[in-house]
Write a protein that holds these residues in place. Structure first.
Motif, PDB file in Angstrom:
ATOM      1  N   PHE A 219       0.886  -1.168   0.000  1.00  0.00           N
ATOM      2  CA  PHE A 219       0.000   0.000   0.000  1.00  0.00           C
ATOM      3  C   PHE A 219       0.919   1.210   0.000  1.00  0.00           C
ATOM      4  CE2 PHE A 219      -2.542  -3.205   2.316  1.00  0.00           C
ATOM      5  CZ  PHE A 219      -3.648  -3.240   1.490  1.00  0.00           C
TER       6      PHE A 219
ATOM      7  N   PHE B 170       4.247   1.070   1.889  1.00  0.00           N
ATOM      8  CA  PHE B 170       4.159   0.095   2.977  1.00  0.00           C
ATOM      9  C   PHE B 170       3.921  -1.303   2.418  1.00  0.00           C
ATOM     10  CE2 PHE B 170       1.586  -2.297   6.034  1.00  0.00           C
ATOM     11  CZ  PHE B 170       2.427  -2.269   7.123  1.00  0.00           C
TER      12      PHE B 170
ATOM     13  N   ALA C 121       2.540  -4.775   3.016  1.00  0.00           N
ATOM     14  CA  ALA C 121       1.662  -5.483   3.947  1.00  0.00           C
ATOM     15  C   ALA C 121       1.896  -6.984   3.884  1.00  0.00           C
ATOM     16  CB  ALA C 121       0.204  -5.162   3.651  1.00  0.00           C
TER      17      ALA C 121
ATOM     18  N   PRO D 121      -0.162 -11.193  15.307  1.00  0.00           N
ATOM     19  CA  PRO D 121      -0.561  -9.974  16.003  1.00  0.00           C
ATOM     20  C   PRO D 121      -1.319  -9.034  15.068  1.00  0.00           C
ATOM     21  CG  PRO D 121       1.760  -9.881  15.466  1.00  0.00           C
ATOM     22  CD  PRO D 121       1.290 -11.253  15.102  1.00  0.00           C
ATOM     23  N   SER D 122      -1.997  -8.070  15.655  1.00  0.00           N
ATOM     24  CA  SER D 122      -2.760  -7.111  14.875  1.00  0.00           C
ATOM     25  C   SER D 122      -1.846  -6.351  13.913  1.00  0.00           C
ATOM     26  CB  SER D 122      -3.442  -6.150  15.842  1.00  0.00           C
ATOM     27  OG  SER D 122      -4.087  -5.151  15.129  1.00  0.00           O
ATOM     28  N   GLY D 123      -2.293  -6.223  12.656  1.00  0.00           N
ATOM     29  CA  GLY D 123      -1.523  -5.457  11.687  1.00  0.00           C
ATOM     30  C   GLY D 123      -0.495  -6.274  10.925  1.00  0.00           C
ATOM     31  N   CYS D 124      -0.476  -7.601  11.123  1.00  0.00           N
ATOM     32  CA  CYS D 124       0.557  -8.398  10.456  1.00  0.00           C
ATOM     33  C   CYS D 124       0.162  -8.794   9.041  1.00  0.00           C
ATOM     34  CB  CYS D 124       0.884  -9.647  11.276  1.00  0.00           C
ATOM     35  SG  CYS D 124      -0.439 -10.858  11.283  1.00  0.00           S
ATOM     36  N   GLY D 125      -1.078  -8.475   8.642  1.00  0.00           N
ATOM     37  CA  GLY D 125      -1.466  -8.727   7.257  1.00  0.00           C
ATOM     38  C   GLY D 125      -2.480  -9.842   7.053  1.00  0.00           C
ATOM     39  N   LYS D 126      -3.112 -10.307   8.134  1.00  0.00           N
ATOM     40  CA  LYS D 126      -4.070 -11.403   8.015  1.00  0.00           C
ATOM     41  C   LYS D 126      -5.269 -11.004   7.151  1.00  0.00           C
ATOM     42  CE  LYS D 126      -4.708 -11.501  12.490  1.00  0.00           C
ATOM     43  NZ  LYS D 126      -3.908 -10.392  12.986  1.00  0.00           N
ATOM     44  N   THR D 127      -5.875  -9.869   7.501  1.00  0.00           N
ATOM     45  CA  THR D 127      -7.040  -9.422   6.739  1.00  0.00           C
ATOM     46  C   THR D 127      -6.665  -9.148   5.291  1.00  0.00           C
ATOM     47  OG1 THR D 127      -8.065  -8.501   8.708  1.00  0.00           O
ATOM     48  CG2 THR D 127      -8.833  -7.654   6.609  1.00  0.00           C
ATOM     49  N   THR D 128      -5.484  -8.615   5.072  1.00  0.00           N
ATOM     50  CA  THR D 128      -5.047  -8.337   3.706  1.00  0.00           C
ATOM     51  C   THR D 128      -4.982  -9.627   2.897  1.00  0.00           C
ATOM     52  OG1 THR D 128      -3.776  -6.470   4.541  1.00  0.00           O
ATOM     53  CG2 THR D 128      -3.239  -7.250   2.340  1.00  0.00           C
TER      54      THR D 128
ATOM     55  N   GLU E 116      -8.808  -6.878  -3.142  1.00  0.00           N
ATOM     56  CA  GLU E 116      -7.532  -6.229  -3.439  1.00  0.00           C
ATOM     57  C   GLU E 116      -6.830  -7.076  -4.486  1.00  0.00           C
ATOM     58  OE1 GLU E 116      -6.565  -3.474  -1.951  1.00  0.00           O
ATOM     59  OE2 GLU E 116      -7.618  -3.397  -0.027  1.00  0.00           O
TER      60      GLU E 116
HETATM   61  N1  LIG Z   1      -6.141  -0.112   2.145  1.00  0.00           N
HETATM   62  C1  LIG Z   1      -5.021   0.044   2.870  1.00  0.00           C
HETATM   63  N2  LIG Z   1      -4.243   1.130   2.706  1.00  0.00           N
HETATM   64  C2  LIG Z   1      -3.108   1.286   3.432  1.00  0.00           C
HETATM   65  N3  LIG Z   1      -2.666   0.424   4.349  1.00  0.00           N
HETATM   66  C3  LIG Z   1      -3.396  -0.678   4.563  1.00  0.00           C
HETATM   67  C4  LIG Z   1      -4.615  -0.926   3.845  1.00  0.00           C
HETATM   68  N4  LIG Z   1      -5.125  -2.114   4.283  1.00  0.00           N
HETATM   69  C5  LIG Z   1      -4.261  -2.562   5.228  1.00  0.00           C
HETATM   70  N5  LIG Z   1      -3.234  -1.709   5.401  1.00  0.00           N
HETATM   71  C6  LIG Z   1      -2.110  -1.894   6.323  1.00  0.00           C
HETATM   72  O1  LIG Z   1      -1.594  -3.199   6.153  1.00  0.00           O
HETATM   73  C7  LIG Z   1      -1.247  -3.769   7.403  1.00  0.00           C
HETATM   74  C8  LIG Z   1      -1.906  -5.091   7.575  1.00  0.00           C
HETATM   75  O2  LIG Z   1      -3.279  -4.874   7.763  1.00  0.00           O
HETATM   76  P1  LIG Z   1      -4.296  -6.055   8.034  1.00  0.00           P
HETATM   77  O3  LIG Z   1      -4.147  -7.065   6.973  1.00  0.00           O
HETATM   78  O4  LIG Z   1      -5.635  -5.459   8.211  1.00  0.00           O
HETATM   79  O5  LIG Z   1      -3.755  -6.618   9.428  1.00  0.00           O
HETATM   80  P2  LIG Z   1      -4.412  -7.700  10.404  1.00  0.00           P
HETATM   81  O6  LIG Z   1      -5.707  -8.142   9.814  1.00  0.00           O
HETATM   82  O7  LIG Z   1      -3.405  -8.785  10.506  1.00  0.00           O
HETATM   83  O8  LIG Z   1      -4.586  -7.004  11.715  1.00  0.00           O
HETATM   84  C9  LIG Z   1      -1.621  -2.754   8.477  1.00  0.00           C
HETATM   85  O9  LIG Z   1      -0.470  -2.103   8.905  1.00  0.00           O
HETATM   86  C10 LIG Z   1      -2.555  -1.806   7.761  1.00  0.00           C
HETATM   87  O10 LIG Z   1      -2.395  -0.507   8.273  1.00  0.00           O
END
Ligand SMILES: Nc1ncnc2c1ncn2[C@@H]1O[C@H](COP(=O)(O)OP(=O)(O)O)[C@@H](O)[C@H]1O
Ligand SMILES: [Mg+2]
Lengths: 388, 273
Positions: A37, A40, A42, A61-68, A77
């Protein structure tokens, strides 16, 4: 196991640690997937195979990219580089609405203006199912999640647990090849969450689907998964069965992330029979039964991973044996959690060790008390070594 | 403890409300005056309503006004909703602040300036002034009000609803039509009602952009008043007040109901958590 020179160690390690040789191609394959992104990163150059009918957990941990990773799979995406294959087909360029993958959202994302039945039938309606078939499938799904009789309710008339089940039914209605669940139980209280975990496992088993679940709750991941991937900062640290992740962590980070653990820095000194000998910082000699893949170079610094429940706490010195390790210390703290008691023991060298004993006796009969001198002992096969 | 109604508060409230509503009240009262003379009370009567409703010039102006209000409100709502959705969806891009500022700028622009600039535009592109020029002008300035109403709702709209719709097989357009639009419908309706009432009582912009044969009711009233206020005009004004009030009240009721629903949902969600 003998001390090996590094070259032959490498060849020994080339054999897979877990005999999980896939007989057929994986259902899902991440091939060098990177997602950025802006500046950054991810997800960073990630490779992963997921087999059909797996219950696969992404843990981290939170922010490690699971949701991504979920959003990449669902098609919300696009990958920056690399590809994702489903059944051998490259998914790049296929929009979300044409992927045989459905997702259950963390917030449930139920359509507030539609009844429960309309919500569940929404995906089928998009495929222009015949009214009769659609009705039958919706009824089948309502029965699956035990919500018969709730068909005409609106989402805001449901409890949290019921909303969660509607969301599950809706995402299963099209019988997708893969179901993605992003922290599906995060909003439920503990008891309901445990019930729902078993319900999820049951549904997955009965429908024969592949589930990929995101969670930051390690107990949940251990309970439901066939395999767990531990993530950190956009990378996979280890992908393995729950038991192997717990008992044979690949690094001290994984060991520390999953459950309670004592991490002890040691220096390898030599072999004695089939046991490796190591020196603790304090000088104590330890015996460790090495794993087949372990490289045992004398003088190497390693981290000993020792789970609290593997340690015995006794007032009397246990009998000497070549495969039993023991150290002495003073009880600083006892925490009682019903089924077990955790002892924090300060060793004479100053280090704090956490040991756990099942409460086989009533607490009033417990022989160890605060400030008692105790012996901690564990078997050579009850601990593992990871790179320091 | 602070008393909510002390003498000072009470007095300022009374004066404030009186200042706002006394003139309107007078208009309403005198519209029921039996006397020819506007300022002399001659007993209760509804005869001026009958006379006003039989005046063809007024009726024609009213009909034009309603048509303009209807078409311009619809245009403003559609354009305002779409532009807001695009703005909210687009996330951040270079010049975003400038762009959204430009959508909302007409809110604070003096009406005379808006009217004049539109007049210049219509003259420049050679558009004959009449029904359509007023309609376009009203749509332009009502659009930013519509945007404000819709964007405040969209701000709290859960994006994952749209993702869920895509996930279940919708194209982006059908996800908008089947999920987003129904959910934000109350805000869209109140945006329409607001645009409608704004167009209905606008005098300044209509004056700039109207042509022969397209005199709106406020313009008609204004020109009649210059010849002297008649009880007939009071009756017409009262009807106008009635329509506008009904519009505004409906819009706020729709909004209130939506707000209550949302709070209910939040409570349900909180109870579930
Ligand atoms: N659309 C986006 N634009 C910019 N940064 C993003 C976006 N989506 C996710 N991120 C960043 O990517 C990282 C991983 O996010 P995410 O996959 O949601 O983490 P998790 O689900 O593991 O907590 C985070 O640091 C988040 O800020
Ligand atoms: Mg997440």
């Amino acid at each position: 196991m003998n001390f090996l020179d590094p070259a032959s160690a490498a060849s020994a390690r080339a054999e897979p640690a877990t005999p999980q040789a896939p007989a057929r191609p994986p259902l899902i394959r991440f091939e060098n997937v990177t997602k950025t992104f802006g500046s950054f990163t991810a997800i960073s150059d990630l490779n992963l195979d997921i087999q059909e009918r797996e219950f696969f957990s992404l843990l981290g941990p939170s922010g490690c990219g699971k949701t991504t990773m979920m959003r990449l799979l669902a098609g919300f995406e696009e990958v920056t580089s690399g590809r994702i294959l489903l059944d051998g087909q490259d998914l790049t360029g296929t929009p979300a609405n044409r992927r045989p993958i459905n997702m259950m959202f963390q917030s449930y994302a139920l359509f507030p203006h539609m009844s429960v039945a309309k919500n569940i039938g929404f995906g089928l309606k998009q495929e222009r199912w015949k009214k009769r078939d659609l009705q039958d499938r919706v009824d089948e799904m309502l029965a699956l999640v035990q919500l018969e009789g709730f068909a005409d309710r609106k989402p805001h008339q449901l409890s949290g647990g019921q909303m969660q089940r509607v969301a599950l039914a809706r995402s299963l209605a099209k019988k997708p090849k893969v179901l993605l669940l992003d922290e599906p139980l995060g909003a439920l209280d503990k008891k309901l969450r445990e019930e729902t975990q078993f319900q999820l496992m049951d549904v997955q088993d009965r429908l024969g689907l592949t589930f990929i679940i995101v969670t930051h709750d390690q107990d949940e991941a251990m309970t439901v998964s066939s395999r767990i991937a531990v993530m950190k900062a956009g990378k996979l640290l280890q992908t393995d069965t729950p038991a192997r992740i717990y008992e044979h962590p690949a690094s001290s980070y994984v060991a520390d992330f999953i459950g309670n653990v004592n991490l002890i820095n040691v220096e390898l000194s030599g072999m004695e029979g089939d046991l490796a000998l190591a020196r603790w910082d304090g000088g104590t000699r330890l015996a460790i039964r090495p794993q087949p893949e372990d490289v045992m170079t004398p003088g190497a610094r390693k981290t000993l991973v020792l789970r609290p429940e593997k340690i015995h706490v006794t007032k009397d010195r246990p009998a000497e044996a070549h495969n039993v390790n023991m150290v002495e210390g003073t009880v600083e703290e006892i925490s009682y959690t019903g089924s077990a008691s955790t002892f924090l023991v300060r060793l004479d060298g100053g280090m704090l060790i956490r040991a756990q004993e099942a409460n086989r006796l009533l607490t009033s009969r417990r022989e160890v008390d605060w400030n008692d001198r105790v012996w901690l002992s564990w078997r050579a096969g009850a601990c593992v070594l990871v790179d320091a | 403890m602070i008393r909510r109604f002390n003498i000072f508060n009470l007095t300022s409230l009374t004066f404030g409300l009186a200042f706002l509503y006394l003139p309107l009240l007078l208009v309403v009262i005198y519209s029921f005056n039996d006397s020819r003379l506007v300022t002399v009370w001659g007993g209760f009567s509804t005869k001026w309503y009958g006379i006003a409703l039989n005046n063809d010039a007024y009726l024609e102006a009213a009909w034009i006004t309603l048509r303009i209000a209807f078409v311009s409100a619809t245009l403003a709502t559609v354009l305002g909703t779409l532009s807001t959705v695009v703005m909210v969806r687009a996330g951040s891009f270079p010049g975003r602040t400038l762009f959204s500022g430009m959508i909302f700028a007409p809110l604070v622009m003096p009406e005379v300036v808006t009217g004049l600039s539109l007049l210049l535009l219509f003259v420049a592109i050679g558009l004959d002034r009449g029904f359509w020029t007023i309609t376009i002008a009203h749509a332009t300035f009502a659009m930013c009000y519509a945007s404000v109403v819709v964007s405040s709702r969209l701000a709290s709209f859960d994006r994952s609803l749209e993702y869920a719709a895509l996930d279940l097989g919708c194209t982006p357009f059908s996800a908008f039509r089947q999920v987003t639009l129904p959910v934000i419908a109350p805000a869209v309706i109140s945006a329409w009602l607001l645009s409608f009432t704004l167009s209905l009582d606008d005098l300044v912009i209509a004056t700039f952009t109207s042509g022969p044969g397209s005199t709106t009711l406020p313009m008609k009233l204004y020109s009649s008043v210059r010849l002297g206020v008649s009880p007939e005009i009071n009756a017409l004004s009262t009807m106008l007040i009635g329509i506008v009030t009904a519009g505004v009240i409906t819009a706020s009721l729709v909004n209130r109901r939506q707000e209550r629903r949302r709070q209910q949902d939040h409570r349900a969600a909180a109870a579930a958590a």
